[in-house]
Design an enzyme around this catalytic site. Structure first.
Site, mmCIF file in Angstrom:
data_model
loop_
_atom_site.group_PDB
_atom_site.id
_atom_site.type_symbol
_atom_site.label_atom_id
_atom_site.label_comp_id
_atom_site.label_asym_id
_atom_site.label_seq_id
_atom_site.Cartn_x
_atom_site.Cartn_y
_atom_site.Cartn_z
ATOM 1 N N GLU A 1 0.809 -1.223 0.000
ATOM 2 C CA GLU A 1 0.000 0.000 0.000
ATOM 3 C C GLU A 1 0.839 1.268 0.000
ATOM 4 O OE1 GLU A 1 -0.608 -2.639 1.876
ATOM 5 O OE2 GLU A 1 -2.665 -3.259 1.472
ATOM 6 N N HIS B 1 -10.716 -5.370 10.468
ATOM 7 C CA HIS B 1 -11.359 -5.315 9.148
ATOM 8 C C HIS B 1 -12.772 -4.755 9.217
ATOM 9 C CE1 HIS B 1 -8.120 -8.233 8.480
ATOM 10 N NE2 HIS B 1 -8.232 -7.990 7.184
#
Lengths: 339, 340, 324
Positions: free
Chosen positions: A66, A135
């Site tokens: 990322e 998450h």
């Protein structure tokens, strides 16, 4: 915004992808990159069918890296391209926040306005499906807290498409934060408002303009994202009980449409802020401050808020639903305001 | 069997990182590869009863890495490992001062980890001490490609006296570059190159080559000696070398690897035998002299430069011959017969 | 690769050195007797690149219009070598409205879009951005390249490794330039880095990695030229690590008590060494040395005058430029 007689109904995910696709057709500088955005179509459907239409050259699967690919998005934007980059889960911000906060959001300011970063960073938020603490977060308050990036948070298919097109056309970095539960995915809990009428042609929804999702006169619910859908469900139920709820869908956190919020609160005199993000130091407190700074006398009843009570999102269903802003809790909070 | 037999290690931290990696995908021998090569060497040395190893110090991480492995329990059977107490300059003098220190400590053999450039630094420094090489440089014509563990055996047999070094060593040739007195030496090649740039060192632009002098030229060589290898193969142990003049307009052409991955066609003006001690005057007005593939010295118009071949290079330990000799003279009486 | 212009490279190194030396003087001039990092005409941290000129000059000699550089917190040498306007850069360092960024960036955040020059004060985090610039050049079909500069200490950051991987996977026209000045502030390389050479690390990504020893400007020139040619031709990224020299402290005010070789640092100064080489080659006369120095003095003095004459921003200017 154009009017249409089209009654086609599609999911939020498909609407997002359609918005991206229309911009890619219009502007060759637009391209998409992220993890599994290619043949997979985005884990949460945000790039559905784009790979087939535009190919691997413009819909680029990245390594799980990322910092690398968000940074690359920034560099490409600085050089005049318009990347749409996906951070698969917003919870992954920890591995790339320097690129987001110190680079994407600051370069324009640091450069005295000389360098633009026209980039969209779209990311999935929210819980409700037992994905636990790493998450399931929303975190939009965190991004809205840090200066230099616009933050949009759509709640329905129509806005998802229009805000996406606006975000891509914007010369600023835009965090586009969609809720997994609001995507209309077949493998998630079915929230009927995640499928809706969406015109086929291109249109924009302005960034920084809240929507009155439902008009009402007794109580204002200020909310965003999937909580808008829940609030509308509750408002419809309460209508039958004689309580008229106005639902304000913020749609953008940065810029924040204070006027619409204040106008609605001024009308009803009662406000509940519903936020799936953490409670303290976040959106709910911000709305309270705006009202207090403007005119504390707007409120007939004390300010009310419903948010995740400053705990990580737990795994087991009873606990997770114990802390999420569910319809039951929203309903109870509205009734308290009316008591 | 010599008691307290010791072996020296020279390891060049800078080898194999030059520009040929960019222009020709030159091989990359990492520092960790070098450290691991030395660790394998230590196993071979330990197996032959070497008691002590003296290693060069460096600031490139090799000595530090080897010392770290030596501390581990799995290395408890290794010879004692000492490092030369030397000032580190990051330059060639590090190698030279290390060799001098090793010889003063009477090491029975010196193992050199590096390419042609590293081995060249030992010229005139190793005297009668046998030298074995482990290839890690970018371009290696001088060191053979032997597995470090086996090099450890060979060096260990010689250092401990298990085999007679005269059976497995030979005196290498060398080239001297002179401008009145000898200023530089080479183990493989001296080349005269156009221009006045030393810059990154390595010779990789074939168009700049004018003359090449070779100690030896094996048919399967890589680097500048491959030019001779393609024209007139010349062995390491015969007394003569080669002198080649290049001329791009010449109809005589050879296509050779002037560096790993860098294949070029060259025009050849002449090839002649280089006799020992014959001084060959360089005809170029000005240019750069490279030794063993590294541009090293500029010379300007009017400088009288000559090159000559010498037969007094380092005493090279031939690993294959050493191992064959060891097979004849050393026996193992302990252990099971695996052919049952 | 173009023609080597030794005099131009020497001149550029002298110009940079004069700049860094004068900024050092200016920086300290009004901070005494009670030293205060935030005080004076030039406030804040100041990381000067004296001694590291060969890294910038060897690379920038090959760059052309449209080529990008991302520099780290120690950026002046690359900025000047890449053609960033000295006056505007100096005004930025002085925090003035006439600066590159109208006083919003300061010395660690110099942005010059005209020259595609930017810096990041966060270790290694400029590298992904450089990859993105290279990606843009690749997508636009130009033969421009991006130069990603960082120090050897930054090579232990994840961003470094992510960038190398991305550049290699996508064959990006980016050249990673690692300035190994031996010190990550006060921590020596052997205490921080597994594997002594970052050129070796490039190998792990299938990328050519070269180490330039001795802070040699011509060796850097040649390595950079080969790497840039390779990138322009579409052959992908390379890494060049130069063993360079931090002549001053990590930042101004750093007493460098941790640095045992401090007494001999000036002996390794690359500029007198290069001058000697050029004189030996007959390409530089004493008169030229003097006139190059005089020109550098005059240019830097003028830039400082420009900066001082530029107005300071108003407090409310802080609210501008958050968004486009």
């Amino acid at each position: 915004m154009s009017t249409t007689t089209e009654t086609r109904r599609i999911t939020t995910a498909k609407a997002m992808a359609e918005g991206i696709g229309l911009e890619m057709q219009r502007d060759p500088n637009v391209f998409v990159m992220g993890e599994d955005v290619g043949a997979y179509g985005g884990i949460f459907g945000s790039t559905t069918d784009l790979f087939g239409e535009f190919g691997a050259d413009r819909v680029i699967d990245t390594p799980i890296s990322e910092t690398g690919f968000i940074g690359a998005g920034i560099g490409a934007a600085v050089e005049g391209l318009r990347p749409v980059v996906e951070l698969m889960f917003v919870d992954f911000y920890g591995v790339c926040m320097d690129q987001i906060s110190n680079h994407m959001a600051k370069i324009h300011y640091e450069s005295g306005g000389n360098v633009k970063v026209p980039m969209v960073l779209m990311t999935a938020t929210g819980g409700g499906y037992s994905d636990a603490a790493q998450h399931s977060q929303c975190l939009w308050g965190t991004f809205a807290h840090l200066p230099g990036m616009k933050v949009v948070v759509p709640s329905n298919p129509y806005d998802a498409k229009g805000l996406m097109i606006s975000a891509i056309q914007d010369d600023n970095p835009v965090m586009y934060m969609f809720h997994k539960g609001g995507q209309g995915l077949v493998w998630m809990e079915k929230n009927p408002r995640s499928i809706g009428e969406v015109p086929e042609e291109s249109y924009t929804v302005p960034i920084g303009k809240a929507a009155i999702a439902k008009e009402g006169s007794d109580v204002t619910i200020v909310t965003l994202s999937l909580s808008v859908q829940h609030s509308l469900d509750v408002a419809e139920e309460l209508e039958a009980e004689g309580i008229s709820v106005e639902v304000v869908d913020l749609r953008s956190l940065v810029p924040l449409d204070k006027e619409t919020v204040l106008e609605s609160v001024g009308k009803t005199g009662r406000v509940l802020v519903v936020d799936e993000d953490y409670k303290s130091f976040g959106l709910t407190g911000e709305i309270a401050a705006i009202i207090a700074e403007t005119d504390p006398g707007l409120l007939k009843k004390p300010f009310s808020r419903l948010a995740v009570p400053d705990v990580p999102i737990p795994y087991a269903r009873p606990m997770e639903y114990g802390i999420l802003p569910t319809r039951d809790k929203i309903k109870a909070a509205v009734k308290d305001l009316m008591a | 069997m010599m008691r307290n037999a010791s072996v020296g290690i020279i390891a060049n931290p800078a080898s194999s990182r030059d520009i040929r990696r960019i222009v020709a995908r030159g091989p990359a021998t990492t520092t960790n590869d070098k450290i691991n090569s030395l660790a394998r060497l230590m196993e071979g040395l330990a197996a032959t009863g070497v008691k002590r190893v003296v290693s060069m110090s460096d600031a490139g991480g090799i000595a530090q890495g080897l010392a770290a492995i030596a501390q581990k329990p799995s290395a408890s059977h290794w010879p004692d490992l000492d490092f030369v107490d030397q000032e580190i300059t990051h330059g060639p003098t590090d190698t030279i001062s290390a060799v001098r220190s090793m010889r003063s400590q009477n090491v029975g053999a010196i193992v050199v980890l590096g390419g042609d450039g590293t081995n060249r630094l030992l010229l005139g420094e190793t005297g009668g001490t046998p030298v074995a090489s482990i290839s890690t440089g970018t371009n290696n014509a001088f060191p053979r490609h032997d597995e470090p563990t086996v090099v450890g055996f060979a060096a260990g047999y010689v250092a401990t006296g298990a085999i007679d070094s005269s059976t497995c060593t030979y005196r290498a040739k060398s080239l001297g570059v002179m401008d009145g007195t000898q200023v530089m030496g080479a183990l493989v090649d001296v080349a005269i190159v156009d221009g006045d740039r030393i810059a990154s060192g390595a010779v990789w632009d074939a168009r700049s080559l004018r003359e090449i002098f070779l100690c030896f030229a094996e048919a399967d060589a890589v680097g500048l000696s491959s030019v001779g290898g393609h024209l007139r193969p010349t062995s390491r142990e015969e007394p003569q070398g080669l002198h080649i003049r290049l001329d791009d307009s010449s109809p005589v052409r050879v296509t050779v690897p002037i560096a790993p991955g860098l294949v070029r066609e060259l025009g050849i003006a002449s090839v002649s035998t280089l006799e020992p001690q014959a001084e060959i005057r360089i005809e170029s007005e000005a240019g750069v002299i490279s030794v063993d593939g590294e541009r090293s010295m500029r010379f300007v118009s009017g400088t009288e430069i000559s090159v000559s071949l010498d037969t007094n290079g380092p005493l090279v330990l031939d690993v294959q011959r050493a191992m064959a000799e060891a097979a004849n003279t050393t026996t193992t009486t302990k252990g099971e017969d695996t052919h049952g | 690769m173009g023609e080597l212009d030794r005099l131009a490279m020497y001149t550029q190194m002298v110009r940079i050195r004069q700049y860094e030396s004068r900024i050092m003087q200016e920086y300290h001039a009004d901070k005494s007797p009670a030293w205060d990092i935030g005080a004076g005409l030039i406030p804040g941290e100041m990381h000067l690149a004296a001694g590291q000129e060969p890294a910038a000059v060897g690379v920038c000699a090959h760059l052309k219009k449209g080529d990008a550089i991302t520099a780290p917190h120690r950026p002046h040498h690359f900025a000047l070598a890449h053609g960033v306007d000295m006056n505007k850069m100096t005004a930025e360092i002085y925090g003035r409205t006439g600066g590159l960024c109208k006083g919003k960036g300061g010395h660690m955040h110099l942005f010059d879009p005209e020259n595609h020059f930017s810096c990041s004060g966060i270790i290694a985090q400029g590298l992904p951005v450089a990859c993105g610039q290279a990606l843009a050049f690749q997508r636009k079909g130009t033969d421009n390249v991006a130069i990603a500069v960082t120090g050897e200490g930054a090579a232990n950051q994840g961003a470094f490794h992510e960038s190398l991987n991305l550049a290699a996977v996508w064959d990006l026209p980016v050249i990673f330039v690692i300035e190994d000045n031996d010190w990550a502030i006060s921590v020596p390389k052997d205490a921080s880095t597994a594997g002594a050479s970052n050129a070796d690390r490039a190998a792990g990504y299938g990328m050519p990695g070269v180490r330039v020893e001795d802070n040699d400007v011509e060796a850097m020139y040649e390595a950079a030229g080969a790497a840039i040619d390779r990138a322009r031709a579409g052959d992908g990224p390379s890494l060049i690590e130069i063993h360079t020299l931090r002549l001053f402290g990590h930042f101004e005010g750093d007493a460098q008590a941790y640095r045992p070789e401090l007494a001999t640092v000036n002996e390794r100064d690359p500029i007198p060494k290069y001058a000697a080489t050029l004189q030996e080659l007959g390409e530089l006369t004493d008169d030229q040395i003097a006139s190059i120095q005089a020109d550098a003095d005059a240019e830097v003095d003028a830039a400082i005058e420009f900066a001082k004459a530029s107005p300071e921003p108003a407090p409310e200017d802080a609210l501008l430029h958050v968004f486009a």
